[in-house]
Design an enzyme around this catalytic site. Sequence first.
Site, PDB file in Angstrom:
ATOM      1  N   GLY A   1       0.836  -1.209   0.000  1.00  0.00           N
ATOM      2  CA  GLY A   1       0.000   0.000   0.000  1.00  0.00           C
ATOM      3  C   GLY A   1       0.866   1.251   0.000  1.00  0.00           C
ATOM      4  O   GLY A   1       1.911   1.287   0.644  1.00  0.00           O
TER       5      GLY A   1
ATOM      6  N   ARG B   1       0.901  -4.889  -4.998  1.00  0.00           N
ATOM      7  CA  ARG B   1       1.162  -6.103  -4.219  1.00  0.00           C
ATOM      8  C   ARG B   1       1.308  -7.208  -5.262  1.00  0.00           C
ATOM      9  O   ARG B   1       0.327  -7.606  -5.870  1.00  0.00           O
ATOM     10  CB  ARG B   1       0.008  -6.394  -3.252  1.00  0.00           C
ATOM     11  CG  ARG B   1      -0.159  -5.312  -2.193  1.00  0.00           C
ATOM     12  CD  ARG B   1      -1.189  -5.692  -1.146  1.00  0.00           C
ATOM     13  NE  ARG B   1      -1.250  -4.688  -0.091  1.00  0.00           N
ATOM     14  CZ  ARG B   1      -2.126  -3.697  -0.039  1.00  0.00           C
ATOM     15  NH1 ARG B   1      -3.050  -3.580  -0.975  1.00  0.00           N
ATOM     16  NH2 ARG B   1      -2.107  -2.822   0.943  1.00  0.00           N
TER      17      ARG B   1
ATOM     18  N   ASP C   1       5.567  -5.458   5.691  1.00  0.00           N
ATOM     19  CA  ASP C   1       6.172  -6.764   5.971  1.00  0.00           C
ATOM     20  C   ASP C   1       6.029  -7.753   4.807  1.00  0.00           C
ATOM     21  O   ASP C   1       6.921  -8.567   4.584  1.00  0.00           O
ATOM     22  CB  ASP C   1       5.662  -7.352   7.289  1.00  0.00           C
ATOM     23  CG  ASP C   1       4.168  -7.585   7.290  1.00  0.00           C
ATOM     24  OD1 ASP C   1       3.482  -7.094   6.384  1.00  0.00           O
ATOM     25  OD2 ASP C   1       3.689  -8.278   8.208  1.00  0.00           O
TER      26      ASP C   1
ATOM     27  N   THR D   1       4.536   2.139   5.662  1.00  0.00           N
ATOM     28  CA  THR D   1       3.137   1.708   5.794  1.00  0.00           C
ATOM     29  C   THR D   1       2.426   2.587   6.805  1.00  0.00           C
ATOM     30  O   THR D   1       3.000   2.905   7.851  1.00  0.00           O
ATOM     31  CB  THR D   1       3.011   0.224   6.227  1.00  0.00           C
ATOM     32  OG1 THR D   1       1.687  -0.001   6.720  1.00  0.00           O
ATOM     33  CG2 THR D   1       3.987  -0.159   7.322  1.00  0.00           C
TER      34      THR D   1
ATOM     35  N   ASP E   1       0.134   1.697   8.644  1.00  0.00           N
ATOM     36  CA  ASP E   1      -0.370   0.900   9.763  1.00  0.00           C
ATOM     37  C   ASP E   1       0.571   0.834  10.974  1.00  0.00           C
ATOM     38  O   ASP E   1       0.141   0.479  12.063  1.00  0.00           O
ATOM     39  CB  ASP E   1      -0.650  -0.541   9.309  1.00  0.00           C
ATOM     40  CG  ASP E   1      -1.864  -0.634   8.405  1.00  0.00           C
ATOM     41  OD1 ASP E   1      -2.543   0.396   8.234  1.00  0.00           O
ATOM     42  OD2 ASP E   1      -2.130  -1.726   7.872  1.00  0.00           O
TER      43      ASP E   1
ATOM     44  N   ASP F   1       2.852  -1.400  11.618  1.00  0.00           N
ATOM     45  CA  ASP F   1       2.722  -2.767  12.137  1.00  0.00           C
ATOM     46  C   ASP F   1       3.993  -3.580  11.913  1.00  0.00           C
ATOM     47  O   ASP F   1       3.940  -4.784  11.689  1.00  0.00           O
ATOM     48  CB  ASP F   1       1.519  -3.473  11.483  1.00  0.00           C
ATOM     49  CG  ASP F   1       1.617  -3.517   9.964  1.00  0.00           C
ATOM     50  OD1 ASP F   1       2.527  -2.875   9.407  1.00  0.00           O
ATOM     51  OD2 ASP F   1       0.791  -4.191   9.347  1.00  0.00           O
TER      52      ASP F   1
ATOM     53  N   ARG G   1      -5.401  -2.983   9.229  1.00  0.00           N
ATOM     54  CA  ARG G   1      -5.883  -4.338   8.978  1.00  0.00           C
ATOM     55  C   ARG G   1      -5.571  -5.255  10.152  1.00  0.00           C
ATOM     56  O   ARG G   1      -6.419  -5.989  10.626  1.00  0.00           O
ATOM     57  CB  ARG G   1      -5.192  -4.856   7.718  1.00  0.00           C
ATOM     58  CG  ARG G   1      -5.887  -5.994   7.070  1.00  0.00           C
ATOM     59  CD  ARG G   1      -5.233  -6.418   5.786  1.00  0.00           C
ATOM     60  NE  ARG G   1      -3.978  -5.718   5.499  1.00  0.00           N
ATOM     61  CZ  ARG G   1      -3.544  -5.453   4.288  1.00  0.00           C
ATOM     62  NH1 ARG G   1      -4.265  -5.783   3.251  1.00  0.00           N
ATOM     63  NH2 ARG G   1      -2.386  -4.857   4.098  1.00  0.00           N
TER      64      ARG G   1
HETATM   65  O1  F6P Z   1      -1.657  -1.691   4.863  1.00  0.00           O
HETATM   66  C1  F6P Z   1      -2.169  -0.421   4.672  1.00  0.00           C
HETATM   67  C2  F6P Z   1      -3.652  -0.474   4.440  1.00  0.00           C
HETATM   68  O2  F6P Z   1      -4.093   0.838   4.203  1.00  0.00           O
HETATM   69  C3  F6P Z   1      -4.462  -1.138   5.539  1.00  0.00           C
HETATM   70  O3  F6P Z   1      -4.697  -0.298   6.644  1.00  0.00           O
HETATM   71  C4  F6P Z   1      -5.716  -1.498   4.788  1.00  0.00           C
HETATM   72  O4  F6P Z   1      -6.376  -2.594   5.375  1.00  0.00           O
HETATM   73  C5  F6P Z   1      -5.190  -1.882   3.441  1.00  0.00           C
HETATM   74  O5  F6P Z   1      -3.960  -1.223   3.281  1.00  0.00           O
HETATM   75  C6  F6P Z   1      -6.121  -1.533   2.302  1.00  0.00           C
HETATM   76  O6  F6P Z   1      -5.555  -1.980   1.128  1.00  0.00           O
HETATM   77  P1  F6P Z   1      -6.125  -1.632  -0.333  1.00  0.00           P
HETATM   78  O7  F6P Z   1      -5.718  -0.238  -0.652  1.00  0.00           O
HETATM   79  O8  F6P Z   1      -5.456  -2.635  -1.212  1.00  0.00           O
HETATM   80  O9  F6P Z   1      -7.600  -1.775  -0.256  1.00  0.00           O
END
Ligand code: F6P
Length: 328
Positions: free
Chosen positions: A16, A77, A108, A131, A133, A135, A177
Amino acid sequence: MSAKKVTKIAVLTSGGDAPGMNAAIRAVVRTSVHHGIDVFGVARGYNGMIEDDIFQMYSKSVGNIIQRGGTILKTARSAAFFEPEGRKIAYENLKKRGINGIVVIGGDGSFKGAQKFSHEFDIPCIGIPGTIDKDIAGSDFTIGFDTAVNTAVEAIDKIRDTADAHDRLFVVEVMGRDAGYIALHSGIATGAENILIPESKTDMEAMIASLTEKEKRKKLVNLIVVAEGEEFGGGTQVGNFLKEKLPNADIRVCILGHIQRGGSPSCLDRLIASRMGYHAVECLLNGTHNVMVGIVDNKIKYTPLDKAIKAKQKISDEWLKIVKILAS
Ligand code: F6P
């Protein structure tokens, strides 16, 4: 650790996007140029390595980007990179250009790919935690978290105005997430009554009892901040549950979503991205290989990529205690 000297570096963003990734790319490119090292950008994460979308970058390639959200390299991804055939093609594309060092800015999942790749092909990889998050173990900061939290705070402050004007209870879902850091920090900073995060179990009955008691004493304005990954299933589920249990309350649900991922990076995110990007290149050149560059207690800390993958940050008991006391 590879003993080979790194002479050509590739940089990519993966997973992301996070505000501040551009500042990190800029730092990687300009530090490489400073050392007289050729540096290449890879488009769309590992996909660009497989699809041979790799191009040389220069100091001017990264002009006027430090303040921009998103990533000029684009991101993805990549499922293909998790297949051995995909990694083999990626390696051939790097090899034909003589690229023998990689900087991966991501989370990660991205480090997992880098770890595998470096083992299979003996190309050193350096991870930079990018990120929203937060995390990833091994760093007090991840690029993008500070900006995302500030975006959430700004939005929740606005929601409070409406909550206050209408005497409403708002459930606000923020991103995260597997991690509750955005919820925890934005919830504390906006004076939320409850903060629901994946790292700790929420006693829903106690929450209902407390909201019922508040209803009785006419405290009708309540903000409940929910991380999307909390065990109840996120904001919509929590909102529906509360509507059922508190039929007299005026309840609304707001899901902040991707506005948290975009926007101009905060000063802090620009600073940590610049610092980490600089050190990532230094690592490749001085032989500190296959590590993630983090910052702990304001010092640069190197965490082996496999350790940055496995461990998640633990939310401190102190924060959880503060939430309980201040939300009464
Ligand atoms: O990992 C970052 C994040 O923004 C999470 O908080 C969220 O769950 C996810 O990516 C959303 O991903 P996408 O943009 O692929 O929907």
